[in-house]
Design an enzyme around this catalytic site. Sequence first.
Site, PDB file in Angstrom:
ATOM      1  N   ASP A 120       0.855  -1.187   0.000  1.00 49.22           N
ATOM      2  CA  ASP A 120       0.000   0.000   0.000  1.00 49.22           C
ATOM      3  C   ASP A 120       0.893   1.240   0.000  1.00 49.22           C
ATOM      4  O   ASP A 120       2.128   1.146  -0.076  1.00 49.22           O
ATOM      5  CB  ASP A 120      -0.995  -0.026   1.162  1.00 49.22           C
ATOM      6  N   CYS A 121       0.279   2.410   0.114  1.00 48.00           N
ATOM      7  CA  CYS A 121       1.050   3.647  -0.079  1.00 48.00           C
ATOM      8  C   CYS A 121       2.152   3.823   0.954  1.00 48.00           C
ATOM      9  O   CYS A 121       3.295   4.158   0.617  1.00 48.00           O
ATOM     10  CB  CYS A 121       0.126   4.856  -0.088  1.00 48.00           C
ATOM     11  N   SER A 122       1.833   3.605   2.229  1.00 51.14           N
ATOM     12  CA  SER A 122       2.841   3.814   3.269  1.00 51.14           C
ATOM     13  C   SER A 122       3.834   2.666   3.338  1.00 51.14           C
ATOM     14  O   SER A 122       4.982   2.856   3.744  1.00 51.14           O
ATOM     15  CB  SER A 122       2.174   4.028   4.632  1.00 51.14           C
ATOM     16  N   HIS A 175      -3.141   9.413   2.596  1.00 51.48           N
ATOM     17  CA  HIS A 175      -2.351   8.853   1.496  1.00 51.48           C
ATOM     18  C   HIS A 175      -0.977   9.507   1.479  1.00 51.48           C
ATOM     19  O   HIS A 175      -0.777  10.607   2.021  1.00 51.48           O
ATOM     20  CB  HIS A 175      -3.065   9.098   0.164  1.00 51.48           C
ATOM     21  N   HIS A 190       3.778   6.749  -6.348  1.00 55.38           N
ATOM     22  CA  HIS A 190       3.065   6.253  -5.167  1.00 55.38           C
ATOM     23  C   HIS A 190       2.305   4.978  -5.498  1.00 55.38           C
ATOM     24  O   HIS A 190       1.971   4.713  -6.662  1.00 55.38           O
ATOM     25  CB  HIS A 190       2.094   7.321  -4.644  1.00 55.38           C
TER      26      HIS A 190
END
Length: 302
Positions: free
Chosen positions: A210-212, A262, A274
Amino acid sequence: MWNKKKITLILGASMMMLPQFAFGKTVGTVNADVLNVRSNPTATSSIVKKVYAKESVQIVDLVGTSDVWYKVDIQGTKAYIKREYLTLTKADGTVKANNLNIRSYPDTQKSKVIGSLKSGTHVEVLYKVNGFYKIMINGSAGFVSSQYIDCKYESYISTQPLSNVGEIPVWTGGTITTSSSKGEKVVDTAMKYLGNPYVYGGTSLTNGTDCSGFTQGVMKIHGVTIPRTSSAQSKVGALIAKENLQKGDLLFFGSSASAISHCGIYIGDGKMIHASTPSTGIIISGAYTSGGVPLQVIRRVI
């Protein structure tokens, strides 16, 4: 990773070069019960004021060599106090090196670089420790090598033992810079995973993240440890103004600064990379909005 936790956005103020008296950064504390403030730097000159134990006094200059006096400003009155009766609590200093590293701890082997300062920047020097000064700008503290700070009060700054000093993890107070080559290397690493899948809760840069998880994984490759979630990541490192964006900076988006949802990595030219959605995977897109929500926080961790 989509999160909604409250954060406080503090933008580091840019530093301006002004005369010393305008900063008022050199301060001493009275260490006598009652102290005479005199019209000239001699013990026989007239007394213009009295100050008392533990009062703070603004120092504007240093007078004399063997017989040292402080020129002081007390509520607009310029006068003099014998040096030994004021204990320096902070002193105005000036950076005399380009891109002086600010460290989290006064030891080059046991600290990380949390920012840097441009030549000519004014700082508040608090004390000496292990060849470093602890400094402050705009309420934020860090450690810098004492040999790169010009301070006329150097001989009178107090010394602390290393055992009394703790680590300072984040710098938000001054001119923050980073090596463009470091940022470019981060971008080069991130671009290797362009097109790979998005997986909610994932942390694999190749099989799904995921993004993080993406930002955390890329930074880990470069020896930088950051938290797992986008909300937590938005609270570490140095806060950066939009006009100072550099390659490798982390971008955080949300409906407000207290609702980060996000994140991505700035790659230059107004774009970011991203981990976006399950249908798109890791992509490049504009750096100032994401999923219809605006950019709220910029952090520099390299």
